[in-house]
Write an enzyme that holds these catalytic residues in place. Structure first.
Site, PDB file in Angstrom:
ATOM      1  N   TYR A   1     -16.484  16.922 -16.156  1.00  0.00           N
ATOM      2  CA  TYR A   1     -16.881  15.516 -16.237  1.00  0.00           C
ATOM      3  C   TYR A   1     -17.917  15.238 -15.153  1.00  0.00           C
ATOM      4  CZ  TYR A   1     -16.521  10.547 -15.101  1.00  0.00           C
ATOM      5  OH  TYR A   1     -16.811   9.249 -14.781  1.00  0.00           O
TER       6      TYR A   1
ATOM      7  N   ASP B   1      -7.008  18.713 -14.916  1.00  0.00           N
ATOM      8  CA  ASP B   1      -7.353  17.406 -15.458  1.00  0.00           C
ATOM      9  C   ASP B   1      -6.884  17.388 -16.913  1.00  0.00           C
ATOM     10  OD1 ASP B   1      -8.567  15.206 -16.650  1.00  0.00           O
ATOM     11  OD2 ASP B   1     -10.421  15.396 -15.512  1.00  0.00           O
TER      12      ASP B   1
ATOM     13  N   ARG C   1       0.838  -1.207   0.000  1.00  0.00           N
ATOM     14  CA  ARG C   1       0.000   0.000   0.000  1.00  0.00           C
ATOM     15  C   ARG C   1       0.865   1.246   0.000  1.00  0.00           C
ATOM     16  NH1 ARG C   1      -1.904   2.199   4.544  1.00  0.00           N
ATOM     17  NH2 ARG C   1      -2.110   0.175   5.576  1.00  0.00           N
TER      18      ARG C   1
END
Length: 379
Positions: free
Chosen positions: A98, A170, A46
């Site tokens: 989005y 983005d 992780r």
């Protein structure tokens, strides 16, 4: 390195034990330690995994950033950015977002006392008008989804300068082959790596790239503490996709332009939205900020009827009617009923996401076959 070399070699090393040219898929959750706290740089997957690390180093290289991070989805990457903020902080975002980003902002994080203000970024001065001393993040998509609006990244960075405001971009639609926001002053770049970075419609993934190491470490802590990591096999798939990114994006762009030019001449089509067309209102910005125009094309019908859009989408054959974008195959989508259905109808109407709007993700097939398919679908 130049870009075409970076996508293959940037941040990469042959595997040290065997000399493997490709990074192995390290399917392990944990790593042996020589003594308590003494290890080879990996403790638990992780926190870090060698396969994911290779991808993250590649991401940093191709975006010219200091630190790359890979996540289980694009939305997991956005979630990580928002966790940099505190209750009471304010976010200014481009209005044409989005649908999943809009849903996360309004339905998840507003209840944690984050305030979101959505602004048309066509006029950057409007951003300055809504900035307060609580503004901590400006969120940009460029080109936007699905209306292909462009945002002048340099101008937004200038507005935020000296105000302790992060600028995040983005860059999913453009990819670093076409546009590099960090070079234009942005602090964070985000990708839905599901799309063009992976490029083969076979993986769900997200990415963040931080401009500087300190910010990168803050984002890594959130990634580690929240657990939204990308697994090793999916990391391998995205890394493999990046190696052909330059080749694919050039083909997507060439085909996108050919399809857009065809649509402009079709009698059933009203408006074609594509940054590479001179009819695009921000054509000059596209030429200055983007190397190419990409593979995303949106258009509307002269009739303005939803039924015509649905009929067209039911008849495509080389294009596939499906959500998502950025794969080698061409996809067609109805934003109002599919990717942007989570945005309220009145908000969609305000933005211009009409019921006759169709969004195409133009793939890397032969352009002649794509145009022939569109012609049949219009008939």
């Amino acid at each position: 390195m130049n870009f075409n070399t970076k996508v293959i070699h940037g941040g990469q090393h042959h595997e040290s034990a065997t000399g493997s040219v490709n990074v192995p898929v390290f399917l392990t959750s944990t790593f042996a330690q020589k003594s308590p706290g003494v290890h080879s740089g990996y403790e638990y997957s992780r926190a870090a995994n060698p396969t994911r690390q290779a991808l993250e180093d590649s991401l940093a290289s191709i975006e010219n950033g200091a630190r790359g991070l890979a996540f289980g989805s694009g939305l997991a990457a956005i979630d990580c950015v928002l966790k940099l903020l505190n209750p009471g902080d304010e976010v200014i975002a481009v209005d044409d977002l989005y649908g999943g980003t809009y849903r996360m902002f309004t339905r998840l994080f507003e209840k944690y006392q984050l305030k979101f203000t959505f602004v048309n970024f066509d006029d950057v001065s409007k951003i300055a008008e809504v900035i307060t001393d609580k503004t901590k993040l400006i969120w940009i998509e460029t080109p936007t989804n699905p209306l292909m609006k462009l945002v002048d990244i340099k101008a937004v960075v200038e507005v935020a300068k000296g105000k302790d405001i992060l600028v995040a971009v983005d860059n999913t639609f453009a990819t670093p082959y076409i546009q590099r926001p960090i070079d234009l002053g942005a602090d964070i770049v985000m990708h839905s790596a599901t799309k063009y970075l992976g490029g083969h419609s076979d993986v769900i993934a997200g990415a963040l790239i931080a401009k500087d190491a300190e910010l990168g470490e803050k984002l890594h802590f959130i990634q580690f503490a929240s657990g939204g990591i990308l697994g090793p096999h999916d990391s391998y798939l995205v890394l493999r996709g990046i190696k052909t990114l330059a080749l694919r994006m050039q083909r997507h762009s060439d085909n996108g332009l050919a399809v857009a030019q065809y649509l402009e001449t079709h009698p059933a089509v009203d408006k074609v939205i594509y940054p590479g067309l001179e009819s695009h209102p921000q054509y000059e910005l596209a030429k200055s900020q983007m190397k190419e125009s990409g593979g995303m094309v949106s258009f509307t019908f002269k009739s303005g009827k939803k039924e015509d859009a649905i009929k067209f989408l039911e008849k495509v054959r080389v294009f596939t009617l499906a959500e998502s974008l950025g794969g080698v195959e061409s996809l067609a989508n109805h934003p109002a009923l599919m990717t942007h259905a989570s945005i309220p109808a009145e908000k969609r109407a305000e933005l211009g996401i009409t019921d006759d709007l169709v969004r195409l993700s133009v793939g890397i097939e032969d352009a002649e076959d794509l145009i022939a398919d569109l012609e049949k679908a219009f008939s």
